[in-house]
Design a protein around this motif. Structure first.
Motif, PDB file in Angstrom:
ATOM      1  N   SER A   2      -6.938  -0.235  -0.035  1.00 12.58           N
ATOM      2  CA  SER A   2      -7.579  -0.273  -1.351  1.00 12.58           C
ATOM      3  C   SER A   2      -6.575  -0.654  -2.441  1.00 12.58           C
ATOM      4  O   SER A   2      -5.361  -0.627  -2.228  1.00 12.58           O
ATOM      5  N   ARG A   3      -7.120  -0.983  -3.580  1.00  8.85           N
ATOM      6  CA  ARG A   3      -6.281  -1.384  -4.711  1.00  8.85           C
ATOM      7  C   ARG A   3      -5.350  -0.248  -5.129  1.00  8.85           C
ATOM      8  O   ARG A   3      -4.184  -0.476  -5.439  1.00  8.85           O
ATOM      9  N   ASN A   4      -5.853   0.993  -5.126  1.00 10.83           N
ATOM     10  CA  ASN A   4      -5.016   2.140  -5.502  1.00 10.83           C
ATOM     11  C   ASN A   4      -3.857   2.325  -4.534  1.00 10.83           C
ATOM     12  O   ASN A   4      -2.754   2.676  -4.945  1.00 10.83           O
ATOM     13  N   GLN A   5      -4.115   2.100  -3.248  1.00 16.25           N
ATOM     14  CA  GLN A   5      -3.054   2.231  -2.262  1.00 16.25           C
ATOM     15  C   GLN A   5      -1.989   1.164  -2.467  1.00 16.25           C
ATOM     16  O   GLN A   5      -0.798   1.429  -2.352  1.00 16.25           O
ATOM     17  N   VAL A   6      -2.425  -0.039  -2.784  1.00 14.84           N
ATOM     18  CA  VAL A   6      -1.489  -1.142  -3.027  1.00 14.84           C
ATOM     19  C   VAL A   6      -0.647  -0.831  -4.265  1.00 14.84           C
ATOM     20  O   VAL A   6       0.574  -1.007  -4.250  1.00 14.84           O
TER      21      VAL A   6
END
Length: 66
Positions: A2-6
């Motif tokens: 996900s974007r948050n993980q990235v």
């Protein structure tokens, strides 16, 4: 991923870069102290300051993520 993980992964990498840069600055400054090399001392201080700014930037970004 996900974007948050990235974004979290990028933040960890930026923080690691800041710590590494700070360590290099401390090493250069101390080496300059030992050898009496004022240029190396100044480069070390500048690198430490740059690392401090990078770390401050990351702290601000962390504050806005939460």
């Amino acid at each position: 991923m996900s974007r948050n993980q990235v974004e979290a992964d990028m933040a960890r990498k930026d923080k690691a870069k800041g710590k590494a840069e700070e360590a290099r600055g401390v090493a250069k400054e101390r080496l300059g102290d030992v050898t009496g090399n004022e240029s190396l001392q100044a480069k070390g201080k500048a690198e430490k300051a740059k690392a401090a700014l990078r770390q401050a930037k990351e702290k601000v970004k962390d504050a806005f993520r939460k």
